[in-house]
Design a protein around this motif. Structure first.
Motif, PDB file in Angstrom:
ATOM      1  N   ARG A   1       1.316  -0.257  12.605  1.00 62.14           N
ATOM      2  CA  ARG A   1       2.223   0.165  13.679  1.00 62.14           C
ATOM      3  C   ARG A   1       3.673  -0.046  13.292  1.00 62.14           C
ATOM      4  O   ARG A   1       4.586   0.221  14.077  1.00 62.14           O
ATOM      5  CB  ARG A   1       1.902  -0.592  14.978  1.00 62.14           C
ATOM      6  N   VAL A   2       3.887  -0.566  12.072  1.00 64.59           N
ATOM      7  CA  VAL A   2       5.226  -0.820  11.542  1.00 64.59           C
ATOM      8  C   VAL A   2       5.172  -0.573  10.040  1.00 64.59           C
ATOM      9  O   VAL A   2       4.125  -0.753   9.418  1.00 64.59           O
ATOM     10  CB  VAL A   2       5.652  -2.291  11.780  1.00 64.59           C
ATOM     11  N   LEU A   3       6.316  -0.167   9.476  1.00 68.34           N
ATOM     12  CA  LEU A   3       6.381   0.007   8.022  1.00 68.34           C
ATOM     13  C   LEU A   3       7.441  -0.892   7.417  1.00 68.34           C
ATOM     14  O   LEU A   3       8.579  -0.953   7.890  1.00 68.34           O
ATOM     15  CB  LEU A   3       6.732   1.456   7.664  1.00 68.34           C
ATOM     16  N   ASN A   4       7.053  -1.597   6.336  1.00 72.71           N
ATOM     17  CA  ASN A   4       8.013  -2.300   5.492  1.00 72.71           C
ATOM     18  C   ASN A   4       8.396  -1.326   4.395  1.00 72.71           C
ATOM     19  O   ASN A   4       7.558  -0.944   3.574  1.00 72.71           O
ATOM     20  CB  ASN A   4       7.359  -3.568   4.911  1.00 72.71           C
ATOM     21  N   LEU A   5       9.648  -0.898   4.410  1.00 69.13           N
ATOM     22  CA  LEU A   5      10.115   0.070   3.415  1.00 69.13           C
ATOM     23  C   LEU A   5      10.991  -0.637   2.384  1.00 69.13           C
ATOM     24  O   LEU A   5      12.027  -1.208   2.734  1.00 69.13           O
ATOM     25  CB  LEU A   5      10.909   1.185   4.118  1.00 69.13           C
TER      26      LEU A   5
ATOM     27  N   SER B   1       0.803  -1.230   0.000  1.00 70.83           N
ATOM     28  CA  SER B   1       0.000   0.000   0.000  1.00 70.83           C
ATOM     29  C   SER B   1       0.834   1.276   0.000  1.00 70.83           C
ATOM     30  O   SER B   1       0.297   2.360  -0.228  1.00 70.83           O
ATOM     31  CB  SER B   1      -0.900   0.045   1.244  1.00 70.83           C
ATOM     32  N   ILE B   2       2.115   1.167   0.316  1.00 72.24           N
ATOM     33  CA  ILE B   2       2.933   2.374   0.495  1.00 72.24           C
ATOM     34  C   ILE B   2       3.843   2.599  -0.713  1.00 72.24           C
ATOM     35  O   ILE B   2       4.779   1.836  -0.951  1.00 72.24           O
ATOM     36  CB  ILE B   2       3.794   2.261   1.775  1.00 72.24           C
ATOM     37  N   HIS B   3       3.562   3.650  -1.481  1.00 72.35           N
ATOM     38  CA  HIS B   3       4.351   3.952  -2.683  1.00 72.35           C
ATOM     39  C   HIS B   3       5.236   5.179  -2.527  1.00 72.35           C
ATOM     40  O   HIS B   3       6.087   5.444  -3.369  1.00 72.35           O
ATOM     41  CB  HIS B   3       3.435   4.181  -3.888  1.00 72.35           C
TER      42      HIS B   3
END
Ligand code: OSB
Ligand code: MG
Length: 382
Positions: free
Chosen positions: A271-275, A254-256
């Motif tokens: 609560r955490v981000l996979n970058l 979901s994170i672009h």
């Protein structure tokens, strides 16, 4: 330099170097075993590589797109198209990386294509000045804790064997892929054998909000997080799901870009981000995301895209940045390939850490003979 308000400004002020030759190559490296997620199965890594040459130096950028759109909408073909026809024409010698980033914004999306060019430019800048990539990012070297992502297996016994092997190798946390119908019982089997193992799951978007009660059953297993349970295009529904689960959610697909990360953090969607630097447009955008996440107390870790040694090296350098507080998905080379196109391979030390590559730029060397053997297509652009 490590001031949290300015961590990315150094990189943004670097200037695009001159280069004499540009080439796009498509390589295909067989995996040692097929890698399955809820939406795809891959038997090889097919990756687009961008090569810049200047003053006897060679720099590389690996595109993280797959040939298919089963993880992300971009593919190797859309990336080739955008790189050639829209992005490379915006690259002008002497402009700052920050200015290049502004120019790239005219091209909507296509973050994987943008990252490919940025990665190659940053490698070249670092090599021209004899600096390792992590120095360009503004951070000293440190040992990188390694985690592993285990694909969907055919049987629970095979899964347990794979986890056994990972634990013996010293990985700091294990991620197992799940999908509808292959989740709670499989997690329980692993948890019973490894009660204290830092363990997480990744669903690659296989569930819907209607599955919330079912997903809540995972709360009993002390998972460090559940990665991307809901749709690749959703942020809002993850925020509703997070309120119903004790286990932290982590967003990946979901994170672009920074805007997505800002939305996710503001909504409490995770609560955490996979970058994955290659998924968000490259290193500059990654530094901005990490800085924002850090300011909001959100831990970040580096995901992976089963990269060859080129992209893998970039991911390792990035993990020197303050704010990467959890083990990532960067595993040993031999987990993926019998032979990689670069030397040296990624290895774990006795405590499960990875050494940041030494030497200028990405710090790994492409072996010409192997590159020839694994290249299935090449095109000279300039
Ligand atoms: O969802 O994180 C994912 C690999 C390819 C595409 C998507 C994902 C993955 C992984 C493996 O989980 C990461 C790696 O080992 O590089
Ligand atoms: Mg994922």
């Amino acid at each position: 330099m490590n001031d949290s308000t300015s961590s990315w400004q150094g990189l943004a002020a670097e200037r695009v170097p001159a280069f004499e030759r540009i080439e796009l190559l498509l390589v295909r490296l067989p995996f040692v075993a097929p890698f399955a997620i809820s939406s795809a199965v891959w038997t090889a890594k097919e990756a687009l590589l961008l090569r810049f040459e200047a003053d006897g130096l060679t720099a590389w950028g690996e595109c993280v797109a797959d040939p298919d759109p089963y993880y992300a909408s971009e593919t190797t073909v859309t990336c080739r198209h955008c790189i050639k026809d829209f992005l490379l024409p915006l690259v002008e010698t002497g402009i700052e990386i920050g200015e290049l980033d502004r120019r790239f914004r005219r091209v909507r999306g296509h973050q994987m294509a943008k990252a490919t060019i940025e990665n190659a430019l940053v490698d070249l800048i670092a090599k021209r000045t004899g600096r390792p990539l992590h120095e360009l990012l503004g951070f000293p070297r440190r040992r990188i804790p390694s985690g592993i992502s285990i694909g969907l297996q055919q049987t629970p016994a095979e899964l347990l064997a794979a986890v056994d092997e990972a634990v013996a190798a010293g990985y700091h946390r294990v991620k197992m892929k799940v999908k509808r119908g292959q989740d709670v019982d499989w997690v329980r089997a692993v948890r019973e054998r490894f009660p204290d193992l830092p363990l997480m799951v990744d669903a690659n978007g296989d569930y819907t909000l209607d599955d919330a009660d079912h997903l809540a059953r995972l709360d009993g297993f002390g998972l460090t997080m559940i990665e991307q349970p809901l749709s690749y295009s959703d942020i809002y529904q993850h925020s509703l799901l997070q309120r119903r689960l004790a286990t932290p959610l982590c967003l990946d697909e979901s994170i672009h870009d920074l805007d997505d990360a800002t939305t996710a953090i503001a909504l409490g969607a995770c609560r955490v981000l996979n970058l994955k630097q290659g998924r968000v447009g490259g290193l500059l955008e990654s530094l901005k995301i990490v800085e924002h996440a850090r300011a909001h107390g959100m831990p970040v870790w580096s995901g992976g895209m089963d990269e060859t040694g080129i992209g893998r090296a970039v991911n390792i350098h990035l993990q020197t940045v303050d704010g990467f507080t959890l083990p990532g998905d960067t595993s040993e080379t031999r987990r993926y390939f019998a032979e990689d196109i670069v030397e040296p391979p990624v290895l774990l030390d006795a405590e499960g850490f990875i050494d940041v590559p030494h030497g200028p730029g990405i710090g790994v060397t492409v072996v010409p003979e192997r590159l020839r053997r694994y290249t299935i297509d090449s095109e000279r652009l300039r």
